[in-house]
Design a protein around this motif. Sequence first.
Motif, PDB file in Angstrom:
ATOM      1  N   ARG A   5       0.827  -1.202   0.000  1.00  0.00           N
ATOM      2  CA  ARG A   5       0.000   0.000   0.000  1.00  0.00           C
ATOM      3  C   ARG A   5       0.858   1.247   0.000  1.00  0.00           C
ATOM      4  NH1 ARG A   5      -3.174  -0.285   5.771  1.00  0.00           N
ATOM      5  NH2 ARG A   5      -1.363  -0.519   7.093  1.00  0.00           N
ATOM      6  N   LEU A   6       0.218   2.416  -0.096  1.00  0.00           N
ATOM      7  CA  LEU A   6       0.931   3.675  -0.239  1.00  0.00           C
ATOM      8  C   LEU A   6       1.258   4.299   1.109  1.00  0.00           C
ATOM      9  CD1 LEU A   6      -1.170   5.316  -3.084  1.00  0.00           C
ATOM     10  CD2 LEU A   6       0.981   4.112  -3.289  1.00  0.00           C
ATOM     11  N   GLN A  13       0.920  20.096  -0.823  1.00  0.00           N
ATOM     12  CA  GLN A  13       0.802  20.384  -2.253  1.00  0.00           C
ATOM     13  C   GLN A  13       1.927  19.771  -3.093  1.00  0.00           C
ATOM     14  OE1 GLN A  13      -1.988  21.930  -3.295  1.00  0.00           O
ATOM     15  NE2 GLN A  13      -2.597  22.036  -1.159  1.00  0.00           N
ATOM     16  N   ARG A  14       2.850  19.049  -2.494  1.00  0.00           N
ATOM     17  CA  ARG A  14       3.950  18.402  -3.225  1.00  0.00           C
ATOM     18  C   ARG A  14       4.107  16.962  -2.750  1.00  0.00           C
ATOM     19  NH1 ARG A  14       7.192  21.843  -6.159  1.00  0.00           N
ATOM     20  NH2 ARG A  14       6.797  24.024  -5.770  1.00  0.00           N
ATOM     21  N   VAL A  15       3.018  16.255  -2.718  1.00  0.00           N
ATOM     22  CA  VAL A  15       3.001  14.922  -2.142  1.00  0.00           C
ATOM     23  C   VAL A  15       3.548  13.879  -3.122  1.00  0.00           C
ATOM     24  CG1 VAL A  15       0.653  14.359  -2.861  1.00  0.00           C
ATOM     25  CG2 VAL A  15       1.584  13.325  -0.818  1.00  0.00           C
ATOM     26  N   THR A  16       4.288  12.925  -2.589  1.00  0.00           N
ATOM     27  CA  THR A  16       4.699  11.733  -3.321  1.00  0.00           C
ATOM     28  C   THR A  16       4.397  10.546  -2.418  1.00  0.00           C
ATOM     29  OG1 THR A  16       6.945  11.834  -2.446  1.00  0.00           O
ATOM     30  CG2 THR A  16       6.556  12.903  -4.577  1.00  0.00           C
ATOM     31  N   TYR A  17       4.393   9.376  -2.987  1.00  0.00           N
ATOM     32  CA  TYR A  17       4.065   8.179  -2.223  1.00  0.00           C
ATOM     33  C   TYR A  17       5.140   7.128  -2.417  1.00  0.00           C
ATOM     34  CZ  TYR A  17      -0.590  10.203  -1.945  1.00  0.00           C
ATOM     35  OH  TYR A  17      -1.654  11.028  -1.709  1.00  0.00           O
ATOM     36  N   ARG A  18       5.366   6.349  -1.383  1.00  0.00           N
ATOM     37  CA  ARG A  18       6.207   5.162  -1.488  1.00  0.00           C
ATOM     38  C   ARG A  18       5.284   3.965  -1.387  1.00  0.00           C
ATOM     39  NH1 ARG A  18      11.444   6.756   2.160  1.00  0.00           N
ATOM     40  NH2 ARG A  18      12.070   8.472   0.819  1.00  0.00           N
ATOM     41  N   ILE A  19       5.516   2.985  -2.223  1.00  0.00           N
ATOM     42  CA  ILE A  19       4.738   1.756  -2.176  1.00  0.00           C
ATOM     43  C   ILE A  19       5.498   0.807  -1.259  1.00  0.00           C
ATOM     44  CG2 ILE A  19       3.759  -0.130  -3.508  1.00  0.00           C
ATOM     45  CD1 ILE A  19       3.803   1.828  -5.920  1.00  0.00           C
ATOM     46  N   LYS A  34       8.956  -3.756   3.973  1.00  0.00           N
ATOM     47  CA  LYS A  34       9.839  -3.606   2.825  1.00  0.00           C
ATOM     48  C   LYS A  34       9.299  -2.509   1.915  1.00  0.00           C
ATOM     49  CE  LYS A  34      12.230  -6.358  -0.558  1.00  0.00           C
ATOM     50  NZ  LYS A  34      12.445  -7.669  -1.101  1.00  0.00           N
ATOM     51  N   GLU A  35      10.188  -1.737   1.320  1.00  0.00           N
ATOM     52  CA  GLU A  35       9.804  -0.701   0.372  1.00  0.00           C
ATOM     53  C   GLU A  35       9.914  -1.278  -1.039  1.00  0.00           C
ATOM     54  OE1 GLU A  35      11.506   3.599  -0.573  1.00  0.00           O
ATOM     55  OE2 GLU A  35      11.201   3.211   1.568  1.00  0.00           O
ATOM     56  N   VAL A  36       8.816  -1.276  -1.798  1.00  0.00           N
ATOM     57  CA  VAL A  36       8.819  -1.940  -3.104  1.00  0.00           C
ATOM     58  C   VAL A  36       8.568  -1.008  -4.285  1.00  0.00           C
ATOM     59  CG1 VAL A  36       8.170  -4.180  -2.176  1.00  0.00           C
ATOM     60  CG2 VAL A  36       6.394  -2.602  -2.858  1.00  0.00           C
ATOM     61  N   GLY A  37       8.438   0.292  -4.035  1.00  0.00           N
ATOM     62  CA  GLY A  37       8.231   1.179  -5.167  1.00  0.00           C
ATOM     63  C   GLY A  37       8.041   2.620  -4.754  1.00  0.00           C
ATOM     64  N   PHE A  38       7.790   3.451  -5.776  1.00  0.00           N
ATOM     65  CA  PHE A  38       7.664   4.890  -5.618  1.00  0.00           C
ATOM     66  C   PHE A  38       6.628   5.381  -6.627  1.00  0.00           C
ATOM     67  CE2 PHE A  38       8.898   9.048  -7.253  1.00  0.00           C
ATOM     68  CZ  PHE A  38       8.949   9.795  -6.096  1.00  0.00           C
ATOM     69  N   TYR A  39       5.792   6.349  -6.220  1.00  0.00           N
ATOM     70  CA  TYR A  39       4.786   6.897  -7.133  1.00  0.00           C
ATOM     71  C   TYR A  39       4.670   8.396  -6.916  1.00  0.00           C
ATOM     72  CZ  TYR A  39       0.203   7.900  -9.139  1.00  0.00           C
ATOM     73  OH  TYR A  39      -0.822   8.444  -9.865  1.00  0.00           O
ATOM     74  N   ASN A  40       4.797   9.161  -8.002  1.00  0.00           N
ATOM     75  CA  ASN A  40       4.636  10.606  -7.968  1.00  0.00           C
ATOM     76  C   ASN A  40       3.424  10.958  -8.821  1.00  0.00           C
ATOM     77  OD1 ASN A  40       4.772  13.365  -8.055  1.00  0.00           O
ATOM     78  ND2 ASN A  40       6.931  13.462  -8.613  1.00  0.00           N
ATOM     79  N   PRO A  41       2.281  11.284  -8.217  1.00  0.00           N
ATOM     80  CA  PRO A  41       1.076  11.553  -8.998  1.00  0.00           C
ATOM     81  C   PRO A  41       1.134  12.852  -9.801  1.00  0.00           C
ATOM     82  CG  PRO A  41       0.658  11.939  -6.672  1.00  0.00           C
ATOM     83  CD  PRO A  41       2.029  11.358  -6.787  1.00  0.00           C
ATOM     84  N   ARG A  42       1.969  13.807  -9.393  1.00  0.00           N
ATOM     85  CA  ARG A  42       2.042  15.072 -10.125  1.00  0.00           C
ATOM     86  C   ARG A  42       2.731  14.915 -11.473  1.00  0.00           C
ATOM     87  NH1 ARG A  42       4.727  19.424  -7.517  1.00  0.00           N
ATOM     88  NH2 ARG A  42       6.316  17.899  -7.053  1.00  0.00           N
ATOM     89  N   LYS A  43       3.739  14.068 -11.535  1.00  0.00           N
ATOM     90  CA  LYS A  43       4.475  13.854 -12.780  1.00  0.00           C
ATOM     91  C   LYS A  43       4.172  12.505 -13.406  1.00  0.00           C
ATOM     92  CE  LYS A  43       8.351  16.755 -11.463  1.00  0.00           C
ATOM     93  NZ  LYS A  43       9.795  16.826 -11.258  1.00  0.00           N
ATOM     94  N   GLU A  44       3.290  11.727 -12.781  1.00  0.00           N
ATOM     95  CA  GLU A  44       2.938  10.383 -13.248  1.00  0.00           C
ATOM     96  C   GLU A  44       4.172   9.487 -13.367  1.00  0.00           C
ATOM     97  OE1 GLU A  44      -0.055   8.901 -13.717  1.00  0.00           O
ATOM     98  OE2 GLU A  44      -0.954  10.712 -12.898  1.00  0.00           O
ATOM     99  N   GLN A  45       5.097   9.618 -12.410  1.00  0.00           N
ATOM    100  CA  GLN A  45       6.289   8.774 -12.383  1.00  0.00           C
ATOM    101  C   GLN A  45       6.037   7.573 -11.481  1.00  0.00           C
ATOM    102  OE1 GLN A  45       9.257  11.412 -10.860  1.00  0.00           O
ATOM    103  NE2 GLN A  45       9.962  11.995 -12.906  1.00  0.00           N
ATOM    104  N   THR A  46       6.437   6.413 -11.955  1.00  0.00           N
ATOM    105  CA  THR A  46       6.295   5.194 -11.171  1.00  0.00           C
ATOM    106  C   THR A  46       7.585   4.398 -11.267  1.00  0.00           C
ATOM    107  OG1 THR A  46       3.961   5.120 -11.736  1.00  0.00           O
ATOM    108  CG2 THR A  46       4.906   3.129 -10.837  1.00  0.00           C
ATOM    109  N   GLN A  47       8.039   3.934 -10.133  1.00  0.00           N
ATOM    110  CA  GLN A  47       9.215   3.070 -10.086  1.00  0.00           C
ATOM    111  C   GLN A  47       8.848   1.890  -9.205  1.00  0.00           C
ATOM    112  OE1 GLN A  47      12.696   4.999  -8.578  1.00  0.00           O
ATOM    113  NE2 GLN A  47      13.835   3.107  -8.421  1.00  0.00           N
ATOM    114  N   LEU A  48       8.898   0.677  -9.751  1.00  0.00           N
ATOM    115  CA  LEU A  48       8.479  -0.509  -9.024  1.00  0.00           C
ATOM    116  C   LEU A  48       9.588  -1.556  -8.994  1.00  0.00           C
ATOM    117  CD1 LEU A  48       4.966  -0.917 -10.640  1.00  0.00           C
ATOM    118  CD2 LEU A  48       5.458   0.059  -8.421  1.00  0.00           C
ATOM    119  N   ASP A  49       9.708  -2.246  -7.872  1.00  0.00           N
ATOM    120  CA  ASP A  49      10.600  -3.389  -7.749  1.00  0.00           C
ATOM    121  C   ASP A  49       9.765  -4.624  -8.077  1.00  0.00           C
ATOM    122  OD1 ASP A  49      12.426  -5.322  -7.142  1.00  0.00           O
ATOM    123  OD2 ASP A  49      12.664  -4.766  -5.030  1.00  0.00           O
TER     124      ASP A  49
END
Length: 90
Positions: A5-6, A13-19, A34-49
């Motif tokens: 989960r996030l 106003q500059r929120v990012t999330y770690r999965i 365990k940290e398995v990813g990253f999500y930035n909704p403002r730039k639509e960036q996703t990084q997943l393990d």
Amino acid sequence: MVKPRLKRHGKKQRVTYRIIAIDTQSRREGEAIKEVGFYNPRKEQTQLDLFAIIALLKEGAQSTETVRDISKRAKVPEQVGIKLQSKIKF
């Protein structure tokens, strides 16, 4: 039971999330297993393990709806050959 989960990070106003993988009874900002990813909704960036996410799902973890949608956008189920549940059953 463990769920991917996030976890919220960043300023107002500059929120990012770690999965993260976390116990279902823990709070959102609780200690992650365990940290398995990253999500930035403002730039639509996703990084997943992918390996960590696949291992969690094969062990029986049920992801939250938001994490499931992020995974679908990243085409994780197609790459791995698994089917994600559309709704969680209790």
